[in-house]
Design an enzyme around this catalytic site. Sequence first.
Site, PDB file in Angstrom:
ATOM      1  N   ASP A  16      18.969  11.819  43.920  1.00  0.00           N
ATOM      2  CA  ASP A  16      18.727  10.386  43.725  1.00  0.00           C
ATOM      3  C   ASP A  16      19.842   9.588  44.411  1.00  0.00           C
ATOM      4  O   ASP A  16      20.596   8.894  43.757  1.00  0.00           O
ATOM      5  CB  ASP A  16      18.651  10.051  42.225  1.00  0.00           C
ATOM      6  CG  ASP A  16      19.895  10.489  41.449  1.00  0.00           C
ATOM      7  OD1 ASP A  16      20.590  11.422  41.904  1.00  0.00           O
ATOM      8  OD2 ASP A  16      20.188   9.900  40.391  1.00  0.00           O
ATOM      9  N   HIS A 253      31.166  14.677  41.518  1.00  0.00           N
ATOM     10  CA  HIS A 253      30.111  15.235  40.662  1.00  0.00           C
ATOM     11  C   HIS A 253      29.139  16.136  41.432  1.00  0.00           C
ATOM     12  O   HIS A 253      29.124  17.353  41.277  1.00  0.00           O
ATOM     13  CB  HIS A 253      29.316  14.109  39.999  1.00  0.00           C
ATOM     14  CG  HIS A 253      30.093  13.293  39.017  1.00  0.00           C
ATOM     15  ND1 HIS A 253      30.650  13.823  37.882  1.00  0.00           N
ATOM     16  CD2 HIS A 253      30.387  11.962  38.995  1.00  0.00           C
ATOM     17  CE1 HIS A 253      31.255  12.877  37.191  1.00  0.00           C
ATOM     18  NE2 HIS A 253      31.106  11.730  37.846  1.00  0.00           N
TER      19      HIS A 253
END
Length: 331
Positions: A16, A253
């Site tokens: 995303d 991340h």
Amino acid sequence: MSTTTQRPHAVIYDTDPGVDDAMALYYALAHPDIELLGVTTTFGNVTVDQAATNALYLLALAGRADIPVTRGAAAPLVKHAEAPPAHIHGADGLGNLPQRQRFDNRLDPRSSAQFIVDMARARPGEITLVPVGPLGNLALALEIEPRLPQLLRAVVLMGGAVLEPGNVSPVAEANIWNDPHAADRVFCAGFPLTMVGLDVTHQVILPVALFAEMAAHHQHPAMHTLHHAVDFYAGFYSGLYPHVAQIHGCFGHDVLAFVALTDPQLFEYESGAVRVAVDGLAQGQTMLRRKTISYPQSGWEGPASRACMQVQAQACKDLIKTTLMRDWIRP
């Protein structure tokens, strides 16, 4: 750099994008042991339409318009959709780019779920799925093909937390919280699954200076775009965490999911069944069964997943730099 002599990891990247997603995409393109078969997109950091646009754009900049991109889940399976976090990634997901170059690559017409199933059926036992956003695409792919856990080689996802506090609630990480019902289906399905969550991603802080150095080395729009996006992203994290502000950086991340794929020896793991709280104050919490005692409540008899609990942070940063400094961008 990994010195493995095995065949490259055949990967579908479910994403995303998102700034750290862009880092992860470029790591995957740059790493010699990764064969990127396709990019499937979902809502999360941005809307699914913006996610698909960003994936197409980042691939075009890097000279990889040949890699298919699909549009996938636009909303959670059950819960109400949340607004994208524009204050973290920018309204466009890439730090509010001042301008964009023209690109001509177009979406593959299949849904992301169908693309995952088609590729897994065509190459059974060969493909690793790397999801770094909400897990709706994988949950929907399971509905199409219940044998998917046997058809995929592995799933290495960025999401969740075991001992580390959450980043959208005291117990929940954003990707899992955004679609907890999908996540619980995925953890219960029986995939050979590795969870790369906040327990390790909060240990790896990447300074903006690193991306400035890599952009100066390549002198290419792809890396200038990534540098711009990371600088915006670091502004959020530096405003939130004093120890991150000291180096003006951000957490790595999503890229750590790919590091765990290529260099798993840099991590320490615990294994056990993982369940996800789907509602209430604990919505999105990933709960790892860490003991083998018999529990009075059912639901803990499912398949074991592997959760990353510790990481060699400096080795990860060195690997990310070495990989992205390679001559990987195509004309």
